[in-house]
Design a protein around this motif. Structure first.
Motif, PDB file in Angstrom:
ATOM      1  N   ILE A   1       0.843  -1.192   0.000  1.00 58.99           N
ATOM      2  CA  ILE A   1       0.000   0.000   0.000  1.00 58.99           C
ATOM      3  C   ILE A   1       0.882   1.247   0.000  1.00 58.99           C
ATOM      4  CG2 ILE A   1      -1.739   1.309   1.264  1.00 58.99           C
ATOM      5  CD1 ILE A   1      -2.763  -1.324   0.033  1.00 58.99           C
ATOM      6  N   VAL A   2       0.682   2.114  -1.015  1.00 57.35           N
ATOM      7  CA  VAL A   2       1.458   3.350  -1.132  1.00 57.35           C
ATOM      8  C   VAL A   2       0.506   4.487  -1.514  1.00 57.35           C
ATOM      9  CG1 VAL A   2       3.469   2.018  -1.904  1.00 57.35           C
ATOM     10  CG2 VAL A   2       1.997   3.152  -3.595  1.00 57.35           C
ATOM     11  N   PRO A   3       0.865   5.728  -1.214  1.00 51.67           N
ATOM     12  CA  PRO A   3       0.034   6.850  -1.663  1.00 51.67           C
ATOM     13  C   PRO A   3       0.145   7.035  -3.169  1.00 51.67           C
ATOM     14  CG  PRO A   3       1.997   7.654  -0.555  1.00 51.67           C
ATOM     15  CD  PRO A   3       1.989   6.167  -0.368  1.00 51.67           C
ATOM     16  N   ASP A   4      -0.935   7.455  -3.774  1.00 52.19           N
ATOM     17  CA  ASP A   4      -0.961   7.675  -5.227  1.00 52.19           C
ATOM     18  C   ASP A   4      -0.415   9.067  -5.536  1.00 52.19           C
ATOM     19  OD1 ASP A   4      -1.367   7.487  -7.891  1.00 52.19           O
ATOM     20  OD2 ASP A   4      -3.551   7.614  -7.828  1.00 52.19           O
ATOM     21  N   ASP A   5       0.894   9.221  -5.321  1.00 47.43           N
ATOM     22  CA  ASP A   5       1.567  10.501  -5.548  1.00 47.43           C
ATOM     23  C   ASP A   5       3.015  10.226  -5.950  1.00 47.43           C
ATOM     24  OD1 ASP A   5       2.200  13.167  -5.661  1.00 47.43           O
ATOM     25  OD2 ASP A   5       1.746  13.613  -3.563  1.00 47.43           O
ATOM     26  N   PRO A   6       3.228   9.558  -7.082  1.00 47.93           N
ATOM     27  CA  PRO A   6       4.568   9.092  -7.429  1.00 47.93           C
ATOM     28  C   PRO A   6       5.589  10.196  -7.648  1.00 47.93           C
ATOM     29  CG  PRO A   6       3.070   8.865  -9.295  1.00 47.93           C
ATOM     30  CD  PRO A   6       2.223   9.205  -8.099  1.00 47.93           C
ATOM     31  N   ASP A   7       5.135  11.413  -7.957  1.00 46.83           N
ATOM     32  CA  ASP A   7       6.067  12.502  -8.220  1.00 46.83           C
ATOM     33  C   ASP A   7       6.365  13.349  -6.991  1.00 46.83           C
ATOM     34  OD1 ASP A   7       6.290  11.861 -10.962  1.00 46.83           O
ATOM     35  OD2 ASP A   7       4.432  12.934 -11.402  1.00 46.83           O
ATOM     36  N   PHE A   8       5.875  12.933  -5.816  1.00 48.99           N
ATOM     37  CA  PHE A   8       6.148  13.715  -4.614  1.00 48.99           C
ATOM     38  C   PHE A   8       7.662  13.832  -4.419  1.00 48.99           C
ATOM     39  CE2 PHE A   8       6.878  14.486  -0.144  1.00 48.99           C
ATOM     40  CZ  PHE A   8       5.966  15.497   0.121  1.00 48.99           C
ATOM     41  N   PRO A   9       8.177  15.056  -4.177  1.00 50.90           N
ATOM     42  CA  PRO A   9       9.629  15.250  -4.053  1.00 50.90           C
ATOM     43  C   PRO A   9      10.153  14.726  -2.716  1.00 50.90           C
ATOM     44  CG  PRO A   9       8.477  17.295  -4.635  1.00 50.90           C
ATOM     45  CD  PRO A   9       7.443  16.337  -4.146  1.00 50.90           C
ATOM     46  N   CYS A  10      11.171  13.907  -2.781  1.00 52.63           N
ATOM     47  CA  CYS A  10      11.770  13.304  -1.583  1.00 52.63           C
ATOM     48  C   CYS A  10      13.259  13.607  -1.522  1.00 52.63           C
ATOM     49  CB  CYS A  10      11.590  11.789  -1.602  1.00 52.63           C
ATOM     50  SG  CYS A  10       9.886  11.220  -1.577  1.00 52.63           S
ATOM     51  N   ALA A  11      13.773  13.683  -0.323  1.00 51.25           N
ATOM     52  CA  ALA A  11      15.220  13.794  -0.099  1.00 51.25           C
ATOM     53  C   ALA A  11      15.507  13.384   1.331  1.00 51.25           C
ATOM     54  CB  ALA A  11      15.708  15.218  -0.353  1.00 51.25           C
ATOM     55  N   LEU A  12      16.638  12.735   1.534  1.00 55.18           N
ATOM     56  CA  LEU A  12      17.111  12.448   2.885  1.00 55.18           C
ATOM     57  C   LEU A  12      18.617  12.338   2.855  1.00 55.18           C
ATOM     58  CD1 LEU A  12      18.000   9.176   3.314  1.00 55.18           C
ATOM     59  CD2 LEU A  12      15.547   8.887   3.075  1.00 55.18           C
TER      60      LEU A  12
ATOM     61  N   VAL B   1      16.357  -3.133  -3.160  1.00 60.58           N
ATOM     62  CA  VAL B   1      17.245  -3.607  -2.088  1.00 60.58           C
ATOM     63  C   VAL B   1      16.596  -4.732  -1.300  1.00 60.58           C
ATOM     64  CG1 VAL B   1      18.382  -1.367  -1.929  1.00 60.58           C
ATOM     65  CG2 VAL B   1      16.490  -1.892  -0.380  1.00 60.58           C
ATOM     66  N   ALA B   2      15.267  -4.774  -1.318  1.00 58.57           N
ATOM     67  CA  ALA B   2      14.548  -5.846  -0.616  1.00 58.57           C
ATOM     68  C   ALA B   2      14.389  -7.091  -1.472  1.00 58.57           C
ATOM     69  CB  ALA B   2      13.172  -5.343  -0.190  1.00 58.57           C
ATOM     70  N   THR B   3      14.860  -7.023  -2.730  1.00 63.54           N
ATOM     71  CA  THR B   3      14.671  -8.108  -3.707  1.00 63.54           C
ATOM     72  C   THR B   3      13.227  -8.599  -3.690  1.00 63.54           C
ATOM     73  OG1 THR B   3      15.407  -9.849  -2.166  1.00 63.54           O
ATOM     74  CG2 THR B   3      17.090  -8.811  -3.548  1.00 63.54           C
ATOM     75  N   SER B   4      12.306  -7.652  -3.740  1.00 60.64           N
ATOM     76  CA  SER B   4      10.884  -7.946  -3.579  1.00 60.64           C
ATOM     77  C   SER B   4      10.185  -8.037  -4.930  1.00 60.64           C
ATOM     78  CB  SER B   4      10.227  -6.852  -2.740  1.00 60.64           C
ATOM     79  OG  SER B   4       8.837  -7.064  -2.615  1.00 60.64           O
ATOM     80  N   THR B   5       9.239  -8.941  -5.026  1.00 60.57           N
ATOM     81  CA  THR B   5       8.384  -9.030  -6.214  1.00 60.57           C
ATOM     82  C   THR B   5       7.038  -8.344  -5.980  1.00 60.57           C
ATOM     83  OG1 THR B   5       7.503 -11.173  -5.490  1.00 60.57           O
ATOM     84  CG2 THR B   5       9.439 -11.196  -6.941  1.00 60.57           C
ATOM     85  N   ALA B   6       6.814  -7.848  -4.760  1.00 60.22           N
ATOM     86  CA  ALA B   6       5.571  -7.117  -4.470  1.00 60.22           C
ATOM     87  C   ALA B   6       5.564  -5.816  -5.264  1.00 60.22           C
ATOM     88  CB  ALA B   6       5.459  -6.835  -2.980  1.00 60.22           C
ATOM     89  N   ARG B   7       4.421  -5.456  -5.766  1.00 58.39           N
ATOM     90  CA  ARG B   7       4.311  -4.230  -6.553  1.00 58.39           C
ATOM     91  C   ARG B   7       3.619  -3.155  -5.715  1.00 58.39           C
ATOM     92  NH1 ARG B   7       0.154  -7.528  -7.753  1.00 58.39           N
ATOM     93  NH2 ARG B   7      -1.948  -6.603  -7.930  1.00 58.39           N
ATOM     94  N   PRO B   8       3.927  -1.894  -5.966  1.00 58.65           N
ATOM     95  CA  PRO B   8       3.221  -0.826  -5.257  1.00 58.65           C
ATOM     96  C   PRO B   8       1.741  -0.810  -5.636  1.00 58.65           C
ATOM     97  CG  PRO B   8       5.227  -0.007  -6.306  1.00 58.65           C
ATOM     98  CD  PRO B   8       4.985  -1.384  -6.852  1.00 58.65           C
ATOM     99  N   ARG B   9       0.891  -0.553  -4.655  1.00 58.55           N
ATOM    100  CA  ARG B   9      -0.539  -0.414  -4.904  1.00 58.55           C
ATOM    101  C   ARG B   9      -0.953   1.005  -4.529  1.00 58.55           C
ATOM    102  NH1 ARG B   9      -5.309  -4.644  -3.344  1.00 58.55           N
ATOM    103  NH2 ARG B   9      -7.046  -3.495  -4.291  1.00 58.55           N
ATOM    104  N   PRO B  10      -0.995   1.921  -5.501  1.00 67.05           N
ATOM    105  CA  PRO B  10      -1.294   3.316  -5.196  1.00 67.05           C
ATOM    106  C   PRO B  10      -2.736   3.498  -4.732  1.00 67.05           C
ATOM    107  CG  PRO B  10      -0.261   3.074  -7.364  1.00 67.05           C
ATOM    108  CD  PRO B  10      -0.679   1.712  -6.922  1.00 67.05           C
ATOM    109  N   VAL B  11      -2.890   4.293  -3.680  1.00 65.36           N
ATOM    110  CA  VAL B  11      -4.204   4.579  -3.122  1.00 65.36           C
ATOM    111  C   VAL B  11      -4.360   6.096  -3.042  1.00 65.36           C
ATOM    112  CG1 VAL B  11      -5.749   4.249  -1.155  1.00 65.36           C
ATOM    113  CG2 VAL B  11      -4.083   2.470  -1.745  1.00 65.36           C
ATOM    114  N   PRO B  12      -5.467   6.643  -3.563  1.00 65.65           N
ATOM    115  CA  PRO B  12      -5.666   8.095  -3.505  1.00 65.65           C
ATOM    116  C   PRO B  12      -5.629   8.630  -2.077  1.00 65.65           C
ATOM    117  CG  PRO B  12      -7.252   7.078  -4.989  1.00 65.65           C
ATOM    118  CD  PRO B  12      -6.566   5.954  -4.276  1.00 65.65           C
ATOM    119  N   ALA B  13      -5.150   9.861  -1.949  1.00 70.10           N
ATOM    120  CA  ALA B  13      -5.024  10.474  -0.627  1.00 70.10           C
ATOM    121  C   ALA B  13      -6.363  10.540   0.094  1.00 70.10           C
ATOM    122  CB  ALA B  13      -4.418  11.869  -0.765  1.00 70.10           C
ATOM    123  N   ALA B  14      -7.428  10.835  -0.635  1.00 68.75           N
ATOM    124  CA  ALA B  14      -8.748  10.936  -0.006  1.00 68.75           C
ATOM    125  C   ALA B  14      -9.175   9.600   0.583  1.00 68.75           C
ATOM    126  CB  ALA B  14      -9.778  11.427  -1.017  1.00 68.75           C
ATOM    127  N   THR B  15      -8.879   8.528  -0.126  1.00 70.56           N
ATOM    128  CA  THR B  15      -9.237   7.193   0.369  1.00 70.56           C
ATOM    129  C   THR B  15      -8.421   6.847   1.603  1.00 70.56           C
ATOM    130  OG1 THR B  15      -9.791   6.484  -1.876  1.00 70.56           O
ATOM    131  CG2 THR B  15      -9.401   4.757  -0.242  1.00 70.56           C
TER     132      THR B  15
END
Length: 274
Positions: free
Chosen positions: A124-135, A176-190
């Motif tokens: 489960i991920v937010p449906d905002d793929p272009d959100f700017p990230c940095a750390l 890095v997790a060698t995962s086959t799980a895919r992201p499932r985007p969910v709208p922010a309102a939901t």
């Protein structure tokens, strides 16, 4: 303070957030150089991406004590002002989000951990793929702080990693997790309807904020710090090492979804579709 006030120090590295602590420290300690670890929270506006050190900051806290985190940015501004007013040579480090091994908040570790330990065939991920990230990796920040202290580097510097997208963070976490799980985007309102928040805290999705006024919160221009020697490792290296820490941690994570919470969201999505 008395035992350490009796000698002269080559440098002081100060991580305080209470202005009164900093005012007393700069009054009582003798040093050739001060390194104060401030924060990007000092800036007044987070709607703009990659702002530099000349961007407007918040009004300084007019008290010695920050009562709670709602005035964290104002408190850090007051701390910066106290260091500058001392007249001593100083490095003011406005750090961005700090991640890497040992990140007890779980903000930098949640996504690689979740892809490594999915509760289904998706995440489960937010449906905002272009959100700017940095750390910034804590190891890179610490190394540069020590160098700044040794070199008596004078000035104010933003310190974080390169700006990327939430999409890239997720892809790197899955890799890095060698995962086959895919992201499932969910709208922010939901997500909001299901009681899922953003950034940090119980039942949240880290590294994302659903508010246009905060879209640039994690990002800062770091040209000045990089010209002064700051180097940052690839995001993949940070997330890989943080996943190792996450797999061994014993303390509760302070961000992300528990397994039960993620299953609850997925079940609600399935029920809604049916």
């Amino acid at each position: 303070m008395a035992p350490v006030a009796e000698r002269h120090w080559d440098a002081v590295i100060d991580v305080a957030r209470q202005p009164g602590h900093v005012r007393r420290a700069v009054r009582d300690l003798s040093t050739s150089h001060w390194v104060f670890i401030s924060s990007g929270n000092v800036y007044a506006d987070f709607s703009t991406l990659d702002q530099d050190e000349n961007a407007p900051v918040r009004a300084p806290l007019d008290s010695d004590v920050m009562a709670d985190m709602s005035t964290y940015g104002e408190a850090k501004v007051a701390c910066e002002d106290a260091v500058r007013a001392s007249g001593v040579s100083a490095t003011i480090v406005r750090s961005g989000l700090i991640g890497g091994p040992g990140d007890v908040s779980g903000r930098s570790g949640y996504w690689p951990w979740r892809f490594a330990h999915p509760t289904g065939d998706d995440v489960i991920v937010p449906d905002d793929p272009d959100f700017p990230c940095a750390l910034i990796d804590v190891r890179d920040l610490a190394a540069w702080i020590v160098a700044a202290a040794e070199q008596h580097l004078d000035g104010t510097f933003n310190a974080t990693g390169p700006t990327t997208t939430f999409r890239e963070v997720l892809a790197t976490a899955a890799h890095v997790a060698t995962s086959t799980a895919r992201p499932r985007p969910v709208p922010a309102a939901t997500l909001a309807e299901l009681g899922i928040g953003a950034w940090m805290g119980p039942a949240t999705l880290p590294l994302w904020i659903d508010d246009p006024a905060w879209r640039g919160f994690a990002t800062m221009t770091t040209d000045r710090a990089r010209a002064a020697g700051l180097t940052t490792r690839p995001l993949m290296d940070t997330l890989r090492d943080t996943l190792e820490y996450e797999n061994q941690r014993t303390e509760p994570r302070q961000a992300g979804l528990t397994d039960d919470e993620e299953r609850r969201v997925r079940s609600a999505l399935i029920a809604h579709r049916e």
